[in-house]
Design a protein around this motif. Structure first.
Motif, PDB file in Angstrom:
ATOM      1  N   VAL A 156      -3.690  22.559  -4.197  1.00 21.95           N
ATOM      2  CA  VAL A 156      -4.752  23.027  -3.176  1.00 21.95           C
ATOM      3  C   VAL A 156      -5.786  21.695  -2.744  1.00 21.95           C
ATOM      4  N   ALA A 157      -5.766  20.758  -3.887  1.00 24.70           N
ATOM      5  CA  ALA A 157      -6.613  19.639  -3.646  1.00 24.70           C
ATOM      6  C   ALA A 157      -5.925  18.919  -2.491  1.00 24.70           C
ATOM      7  N   ILE A 158      -4.731  18.441  -2.894  1.00 18.50           N
ATOM      8  CA  ILE A 158      -3.911  17.973  -1.879  1.00 18.50           C
ATOM      9  C   ILE A 158      -3.975  18.384  -0.357  1.00 18.50           C
ATOM     10  N   ASP A 159      -3.870  19.685  -0.140  1.00 15.31           N
ATOM     11  CA  ASP A 159      -4.045  20.359   1.211  1.00 15.31           C
ATOM     12  C   ASP A 159      -5.496  19.986   1.912  1.00 15.31           C
ATOM     13  N   ILE A 160      -6.577  20.204   0.851  1.00  8.73           N
ATOM     14  CA  ILE A 160      -7.846  19.780   1.170  1.00  8.73           C
ATOM     15  C   ILE A 160      -7.770  18.446   1.736  1.00  8.73           C
ATOM     16  N   ILE A 161      -7.341  17.472   1.205  1.00  7.30           N
ATOM     17  CA  ILE A 161      -7.485  16.022   1.400  1.00  7.30           C
ATOM     18  C   ILE A 161      -6.701  15.996   2.738  1.00  7.30           C
ATOM     19  N   ALA A 162      -5.483  16.451   2.794  1.00  4.67           N
ATOM     20  CA  ALA A 162      -4.877  16.247   4.077  1.00  4.67           C
ATOM     21  C   ALA A 162      -5.177  16.613   5.353  1.00  4.67           C
ATOM     22  N   GLU A 163      -6.179  17.847   5.326  1.00  3.10           N
ATOM     23  CA  GLU A 163      -6.802  18.612   6.043  1.00  3.10           C
ATOM     24  C   GLU A 163      -7.998  17.954   6.545  1.00  3.10           C
ATOM     25  N   ASN A 164      -8.719  17.138   5.712  1.00  2.00           N
ATOM     26  CA  ASN A 164     -10.122  16.662   6.122  1.00  2.00           C
ATOM     27  C   ASN A 164      -9.973  15.113   6.317  1.00  2.00           C
ATOM     28  N   ILE A 165      -9.438  14.376   5.199  1.00  2.08           N
ATOM     29  CA  ILE A 165      -9.368  13.091   5.292  1.00  2.08           C
ATOM     30  C   ILE A 165      -7.923  12.488   5.209  1.00  2.08           C
ATOM     31  N   PRO A 166      -7.082  12.694   6.302  1.00  4.97           N
ATOM     32  CA  PRO A 166      -5.493  12.527   6.161  1.00  4.97           C
ATOM     33  C   PRO A 166      -5.386  10.935   6.171  1.00  4.97           C
ATOM     34  N   ASP A 167      -6.465  10.012   6.595  1.00  8.43           N
ATOM     35  CA  ASP A 167      -6.261   8.855   6.745  1.00  8.43           C
ATOM     36  C   ASP A 167      -6.802   8.108   5.437  1.00  8.43           C
ATOM     37  N   ILE A 168      -6.574   8.707   4.386  1.00  4.51           N
ATOM     38  CA  ILE A 168      -7.280   8.251   3.199  1.00  4.51           C
ATOM     39  C   ILE A 168      -6.271   7.135   2.553  1.00  4.51           C
ATOM     40  N   GLU A 169      -6.990   6.144   2.161  1.00  3.69           N
ATOM     41  CA  GLU A 169      -5.955   5.155   1.485  1.00  3.69           C
ATOM     42  C   GLU A 169      -6.188   4.669   0.040  1.00  3.69           C
ATOM     43  N   ALA A 170      -6.869   5.286  -0.575  1.00  4.08           N
ATOM     44  CA  ALA A 170      -7.299   5.047  -2.018  1.00  4.08           C
ATOM     45  C   ALA A 170      -7.591   6.438  -2.664  1.00  4.08           C
ATOM     46  N   LEU A 171      -6.985   6.810  -3.960  1.00  2.00           N
ATOM     47  CA  LEU A 171      -7.224   8.024  -4.589  1.00  2.00           C
ATOM     48  C   LEU A 171      -7.270   7.642  -5.998  1.00  2.00           C
ATOM     49  N   ASN A 172      -8.222   8.073  -6.790  1.00  2.00           N
ATOM     50  CA  ASN A 172      -8.311   7.962  -8.106  1.00  2.00           C
ATOM     51  C   ASN A 172      -8.154   9.303  -8.899  1.00  2.00           C
ATOM     52  N   LEU A 173      -7.191   9.585  -9.715  1.00  2.00           N
ATOM     53  CA  LEU A 173      -6.770  10.732 -10.454  1.00  2.00           C
ATOM     54  C   LEU A 173      -6.805  10.359 -11.887  1.00  2.00           C
ATOM     55  N   ASN A 174      -7.585   9.399 -12.306  1.00  2.00           N
ATOM     56  CA  ASN A 174      -7.733   9.116 -13.762  1.00  2.00           C
ATOM     57  C   ASN A 174      -8.430  10.292 -14.583  1.00  2.00           C
ATOM     58  N   ASP A 175      -7.919  10.319 -15.728  1.00  2.00           N
ATOM     59  CA  ASP A 175      -8.520  11.257 -16.859  1.00  2.00           C
ATOM     60  C   ASP A 175      -8.644  12.796 -16.223  1.00  2.00           C
ATOM     61  N   ASN A 176      -7.324  13.119 -15.906  1.00  2.00           N
ATOM     62  CA  ASN A 176      -7.287  14.620 -15.470  1.00  2.00           C
ATOM     63  C   ASN A 176      -6.315  15.368 -16.361  1.00  2.00           C
ATOM     64  N   LYS A 177      -5.839  14.818 -17.378  1.00  2.00           N
ATOM     65  CA  LYS A 177      -5.030  15.528 -18.451  1.00  2.00           C
ATOM     66  C   LYS A 177      -3.666  15.633 -17.633  1.00  2.00           C
ATOM     67  N   LEU A 178      -3.180  14.718 -16.709  1.00  2.00           N
ATOM     68  CA  LEU A 178      -1.970  15.156 -16.111  1.00  2.00           C
ATOM     69  C   LEU A 178      -0.731  14.909 -17.091  1.00  2.00           C
ATOM     70  N   HIS A 179      -0.111  15.643 -17.458  1.00  2.00           N
ATOM     71  CA  HIS A 179       0.912  15.513 -18.327  1.00  2.00           C
ATOM     72  C   HIS A 179       2.368  15.431 -17.522  1.00  2.00           C
ATOM     73  N   GLY A 180       2.395  15.914 -16.366  1.00  2.00           N
ATOM     74  CA  GLY A 180       3.708  15.781 -15.462  1.00  2.00           C
ATOM     75  C   GLY A 180       2.946  15.622 -13.814  1.00  2.00           C
ATOM     76  N   ILE A 181       3.767  14.853 -13.147  1.00  2.00           N
ATOM     77  CA  ILE A 181       3.287  14.623 -11.623  1.00  2.00           C
ATOM     78  C   ILE A 181       4.203  15.034 -10.557  1.00  2.00           C
ATOM     79  N   GLU A 182       5.220  16.031 -11.010  1.00  2.00           N
ATOM     80  CA  GLU A 182       6.147  16.633 -10.338  1.00  2.00           C
ATOM     81  C   GLU A 182       5.364  17.204  -8.918  1.00  2.00           C
ATOM     82  N   HIS A 183       4.172  17.680  -9.318  1.00  2.00           N
ATOM     83  CA  HIS A 183       3.440  18.535  -8.101  1.00  2.00           C
ATOM     84  C   HIS A 183       2.829  17.574  -7.125  1.00  2.00           C
ATOM     85  N   LEU A 184       2.846  16.238  -7.503  1.00  2.00           N
ATOM     86  CA  LEU A 184       2.495  15.060  -6.445  1.00  2.00           C
ATOM     87  C   LEU A 184       3.460  14.569  -5.414  1.00  2.00           C
TER      88      LEU A 184
END
Length: 610
Positions: free
Chosen positions: A231-259
């Motif tokens: 859902v977060a990726i969809d919100i980003i793609a819809e509102n700021i599709p030209d984004i160049e930098a993304l910080n996902l530090n310290d979010n307890k990500l144990h797998g990133i297949e959904h990225l």
């Protein structure tokens, strides 16, 4: 007399203890012999023991032993076990798979939230924790923490905090995550929280520890849950599709297949921070491989612990992201590569290669004649194609072990004569599988399954073309014509060709390799007409024909070729002479023309009348 003055009485079957309530027909023999019970306690049935005082002795010699876990004199069997500190081991904290823990305070509803949290914080001081999603459920207070160390300390705080009313605070810790229901209201709150974290100047979005955002305190918005991340990726793609930098530090990500959707939805993303998470190994980054990243931050993930050499770590990451110039905040040295423009394309592939275009005619004619005879009913005419001292070897192997499980893909007809020097190490065996002399070569080829080659599918390389030697390699597909199912085979063949003393050319060395066809080969086999001869690509059409420029043989040679052609074809002298004259007294070509016309039924019966 037994030891310690204990007198042992032998009871008969119909006798029992005074307080024994067992039925008389349930006999049980008791033995005091050493080793009978093999060290195991057989006295587990309460009906076998007396209701009066119990002497808990555990040794065969009758030495009293105090047994932990039971009360003293006056205690009864199966009485409750004592609490911690009275002989029972303390409970141990076991870390869970998920990074979230539910904290339950039984009877916590009778205290104010601030009072409960102040008591817990005072006990854990100087450590602090953030209670997520605090709520009252019945008589209990429930909240969540996202740190395993704090969860363990809260676990050990059970019954150690005394409240103002003398009540000992109970703390129950279990590995669990809050329930999540992503609806329109939640999406709107996520959108507003992202808006304040976005820097339009640098086109950077900071989602560090997104679940702890104050605007999301009443929601469970952990990005390690795939449904929330998507859902977060969809919100980003819809509102700021030209984004160049993304910080996902310290979010307890144990797998990133959904990225995996990032490369398609955020095509301009060049800087990605995913540090201080729980990414286990470098292979997890495969989902992000398509991103054109120039900067990546991975520090704080378990995957770094798998590398003892930092250079190997950098090299492994660079293999997935070749354009990377900065890793974990450190500038990387320029990558070693070719100084070419990024948009330079490779030259188009060629099916064939000729070291000298002048050899086109020879290649065409040689392959046409050779495989016309090879695919005929009889391969004996190939005697004229080989040198008197020619050598030939054949090797066969499977592409994969799975090919052996299908009958039409088995290579049994070839493996028994395969000269695979990777497996055959004995010198005598290697010599035995090497055919020497034209008779051995043609005899061996005649015993192999009958075939039909896809000439138009050949890839031909003319590597050496000199007056004294020609080196020719080819690869392609053929089918076995007399084998059930007509299986397809893939082959690679190398010919070393030298001039013949009587004019023309002959093969002095022949190397053949046979294996199973790949799926693409099967799809393209015989799809463009196998009867035509192969035409090497990118060769001028007006190349000279070396074979046609050969001098005409003398009278003796002509008579010899006439006799050989008449014997091998069965034609009379008149038709044999005509055939040789029309082919410029080229015996191999004349034989090929005969086989071609004869297979089409174009030679009249008069040609065989002598």
């Amino acid at each position: 007399m037994p030891k310690n003055g204990v007198r042992i009485r032998n009871f008969r079957n119909n006798e029992h203890f005074e307080h024994d309530d067992r039925s008389h027909n349930n006999t049980r023999r008791v033995s005091f012999k050493p080793g009978t019970n093999k060290g195991k306690n057989k006295w587990n049935n309460a009906k076998l023991l007396l209701d009066d005082d119990i002497d808990m002795t555990g040794s065969a010699g009758g030495v009293p032993v105090h047994r932990k876990g039971f009360r003293g004199r006056g205690g009864r069997l199966n009485s409750p076990a004592p609490r911690s500190g009275h002989g029972m081991p303390r409970k141990k904290f076991i870390a869970g798979v998920l990074p979230w823990y539910q904290i339950t305070i039984p009877h916590g509803a009778k205290h104010e939230k601030d009072v409960v949290l102040h008591a817990l914080l005072s006990y854990l001081s100087p450590d602090i924790f953030i209670p997520h999603y605090y709520k009252i459920n019945g008589n209990s207070a429930i909240f969540y923490v996202d740190d395993v160390k704090l969860a363990e300390k809260l676990f050990h705080a059970d019954r150690k905090i005394v409240m103002s009313d003398g009540f000992k605070l109970m703390v129950i810790v279990r590995n669990a995550v809050p329930n999540v229901n992503v609806d329109a209201a939640m999406k709107e709150k996520m959108k507003l929280a992202m808006a304040k974290r976005y820097n339009a100047v640098t086109k950077a979005l900071d989602l560090t520890k997104f679940h702890a955002d104050p605007d999301l305190s009443d929601l469970f918005c952990a990005l390690f849950r795939p449904v929330i991340m998507l859902v977060a990726i969809d919100i980003i793609a819809e509102n700021i599709p030209d984004i160049e930098a993304l910080n996902l530090n310290d979010n307890k990500l144990h797998g990133i297949e959904h990225l995996r959707s990032l490369p398609t939805k955020l095509k301009n993303l060049k800087i990605l921070y995913i540090g201080d998470n729980r990414i286990p190994h470098i292979g997890s980054l495969e989902a992000l491989k398509a991103l054109p990243l120039v900067e990546l931050y991975l520090k704080g993930n378990p995957l770094l612990n798998r590398f003892q050499d930092h250079d190997i770590y950098v090299s492994s990451v660079r293999k997935k992201f070749p354009k990377l110039t900065k890793l974990d905040g450190v500038d990387l040295p320029p990558a070693i590569g070719f100084d070419v423009l990024e948009n330079v394309s490779l030259p188009p592939r060629q099916q064939s290669f000729l070291v000298d275009p002048a050899g086109q005619g020879l290649v065409r004619e040689f392959l046409t004649q050779y495989f016309a005879i090879y695919d005929a009913d009889s391969r004996q005419p190939l005697l004229e194609a080989y040198h008197e001292h020619a050598t030939m070897s054949m090797a066969a192997n499977y592409l994969t072990c799975d090919n052996r499980n299908y009958s039409n893909q088995r290579l049994n007809a070839y493996l028994s004569n395969s000269r695979n020097i990777m497996r055959i190490t004995d010198p005598d065996s290697r010599r035995r599988y090497l055919r020497t002399g034209r008779l051995q070569v043609v005899s061996f080829l005649s015993d192999m399954p009958k075939t039909k080659h896809d000439l138009m599918g050949f890839s031909v390389d003319l590597l050496v073309y000199t007056p004294t030697m020609i080196l020719l390699t080819m690869a392609g597909v053929f089918k076995e014509t007399v084998t059930a199912g007509n299986p397809l085979r893939s082959f690679h063949r190398t010919f070393v060709i030298v001039p013949n003393a009587g004019g023309g050319f002959c093969i002095i060395n022949d190397i053949l390799f046979i294996t199973n066809t790949a799926k693409k080969q099967e799809e393209l086999a015989f799809s463009s007409g196998a009867e035509a001869a192969p035409a090497p690509a990118a060769v001028p059409a007006a190349a000279p024909d070396v074979a046609s420029a050969a001098p005409a043989p003398d009278d003796n040679a002509q008579k010899m070729m006439l006799n050989m052609l008449s014997q091998q074809t069965g034609m009379n002298e008149h038709w044999s002479v005509n055939c040789l004259q029309e082919t410029g007294w080229d015996f191999q070509r004349a034989l090929f023309v005969f086989n071609q016309l004869n297979s089409e039924g174009k030679i009249p019966p008069d040609a065989f009348v002598k």
